[in-house]
Design an enzyme around this catalytic site. Sequence first.
Site, PDB file in Angstrom:
ATOM      1  N   PRO A  23     125.018  82.787 -61.575  1.00  0.00           N
ATOM      2  CG  PRO A  23     127.289  82.600 -61.144  1.00  0.00           C
ATOM      3  CD  PRO A  23     126.310  83.387 -61.925  1.00  0.00           C
ATOM      4  CG  ASP A  46     114.386  77.415 -63.697  1.00  0.00           C
ATOM      5  OD1 ASP A  46     113.160  77.291 -63.819  1.00  0.00           O
ATOM      6  OD2 ASP A  46     115.213  77.090 -64.564  1.00  0.00           O
ATOM      7  CE  LYS A  68     112.062  71.774 -66.807  1.00  0.00           C
ATOM      8  NZ  LYS A  68     112.450  73.175 -66.944  1.00  0.00           N
ATOM      9  CG  ASP A 101     123.548  82.304 -71.126  1.00  0.00           C
ATOM     10  OD1 ASP A 101     123.891  83.480 -71.325  1.00  0.00           O
ATOM     11  OD2 ASP A 101     122.925  81.630 -71.979  1.00  0.00           O
ATOM     12  CG  MET A 180     123.213  69.355 -64.624  1.00  0.00           C
ATOM     13  SD  MET A 180     122.042  69.347 -65.987  1.00  0.00           S
ATOM     14  CE  MET A 180     122.949  70.200 -67.255  1.00  0.00           C
ATOM     15  N   GLY A 209     128.488  77.740 -56.024  1.00  0.00           N
ATOM     16  CA  GLY A 209     129.381  78.830 -56.431  1.00  0.00           C
ATOM     17  C   GLY A 209     128.680  80.181 -56.436  1.00  0.00           C
TER      18      GLY A 209
HETATM   19  C1  LIG Z   1     120.473  72.736 -65.629  1.00  0.00           C
HETATM   20  S1  LIG Z   1     122.139  73.265 -65.510  1.00  0.00           S
HETATM   21  C2  LIG Z   1     121.887  74.990 -65.704  1.00  0.00           C
HETATM   22  C3  LIG Z   1     123.122  75.724 -66.090  1.00  0.00           C
HETATM   23  C4  LIG Z   1     122.909  77.229 -66.193  1.00  0.00           C
HETATM   24  N1  LIG Z   1     122.037  77.554 -67.285  1.00  0.00           N
HETATM   25  C5  LIG Z   1     124.222  77.986 -66.341  1.00  0.00           C
HETATM   26  O1  LIG Z   1     124.452  78.635 -67.366  1.00  0.00           O
HETATM   27  O2  LIG Z   1     125.016  77.941 -65.378  1.00  0.00           O
HETATM   28  C6  LIG Z   1     122.409  73.093 -63.778  1.00  0.00           C
HETATM   29  C7  LIG Z   1     123.863  72.853 -63.426  1.00  0.00           C
HETATM   30  O3  LIG Z   1     124.615  74.059 -63.500  1.00  0.00           O
HETATM   31  C8  LIG Z   1     125.641  74.058 -62.528  1.00  0.00           C
HETATM   32  N2  LIG Z   1     125.427  75.213 -61.623  1.00  0.00           N
HETATM   33  C9  LIG Z   1     124.498  76.165 -61.745  1.00  0.00           C
HETATM   34  N3  LIG Z   1     124.616  77.089 -60.773  1.00  0.00           N
HETATM   35  C10 LIG Z   1     125.658  76.700 -60.013  1.00  0.00           C
HETATM   36  C11 LIG Z   1     126.284  77.228 -58.851  1.00  0.00           C
HETATM   37  N4  LIG Z   1     125.868  78.356 -58.277  1.00  0.00           N
HETATM   38  N5  LIG Z   1     127.347  76.563 -58.333  1.00  0.00           N
HETATM   39  C12 LIG Z   1     127.799  75.421 -58.905  1.00  0.00           C
HETATM   40  N6  LIG Z   1     127.237  74.881 -60.010  1.00  0.00           N
HETATM   41  C13 LIG Z   1     126.192  75.504 -60.558  1.00  0.00           C
HETATM   42  C14 LIG Z   1     125.538  72.729 -61.780  1.00  0.00           C
HETATM   43  O4  LIG Z   1     126.383  71.804 -62.407  1.00  0.00           O
HETATM   44  C15 LIG Z   1     124.077  72.384 -62.000  1.00  0.00           C
HETATM   45  O5  LIG Z   1     123.855  70.988 -61.865  1.00  0.00           O
END
Ligand SMILES: C[S@@+](CC[C@H](N)C(=O)[O-])C[C@H]1O[C@@H](n2cnc3c(N)ncnc32)[C@H](O)[C@@H]1O
Length: 265
Positions: A23, A46, A68, A101, A180, A209
């Site tokens: 994250p 990304d 994206k 992930d 999201m 986070g």
């Molecule tokens: C396209 S998804 C990717 C998720 C990623 N593959 C994962 O395992 O965390 C993107 C969403 O993940 C969440 N997200 C990813 N990184 C974050 C972070 N550092 N803090 C809070 N939410 C996060 C948010 O909800 C964001 O809109």
Amino acid sequence: MHVNDNNKTKLHTGKVWLVGAGPGDPDLLTVKALRVLQQADLILFDNLVSEAIRALFPKSVPAFYVGKVKDNHSIAQQDLNALLVKKARQGLNIVRIKGGDPFVFGRGGEELLSLVQAGIDAEVVPGVTSASGCTTAAGIPLTHRGLSQGCTFVTAHGETELTLNWASLAGLRHTLVFYMGVSRCGMIAEKLLSHGLSPETPVALIENGCRPEQRDIIGSLHELPTLVQTYRVQSPALIVVGDVVQMASQLRAGPALDLLNQSCA
Ligand SMILES: C[S@@+](CC[C@H](N)C(=O)[O-])C[C@H]1O[C@@H](n2cnc3c(N)ncnc32)[C@H](O)[C@@H]1O
């Protein structure tokens, strides 16, 4: 095929690593992720790969943004899949690094499938998914004896219309983590309330986070849209719904904006 890259003549097909960056905190990068980054010929990253992690990319390796964000894709998924195949066929070892992930709402499956179908050697390096890393940083255990016997990860954003079974989600009575979900917080609250969750169910919004700018906003389900609006919560953020959220006041290391316990810091 012969391709000159960094003065090396490639005689073989390269390999693609689909790597999870976690994250944001570089300390949450796996040892394997760091090792493959150090061995890469090309890095494609990304928008959710944090600056602190990008700082660990070897300076000698070309690194390109292929991210994206909502309504703004730097490259279409199909073109990216084709680029990975093309570059691997040129003999390059490619690290395709994503936030969290790759297999959790990360389109890792689609990219791996396209590589496998093209006969490219590919491997996934799992990362800490944001639901795990961010809740830990917020002092929220995803499960806790007496509070929650399970946890479900849900996307609030579908390629087409969302087909979630809200009655089942609300009926689980355990921790729900929405990825999201910020722009759809009104719909999430409305669906969960109309399917029987109590308006007082604790919720947490965790923005950025595992990064220095992390914000945790804690309140109740009925006020979720107001919290998003009042605190101008921006992506990336997670919405955590369930009784485990109440643990944050006792377990979080730093200050949180905790409306449940009326202790705003
Ligand atoms: C396209 S998804 C990717 C998720 C990623 N593959 C994962 O395992 O965390 C993107 C969403 O993940 C969440 N997200 C990813 N990184 C974050 C972070 N550092 N803090 C809070 N939410 C996060 C948010 O909800 C964001 O809109």
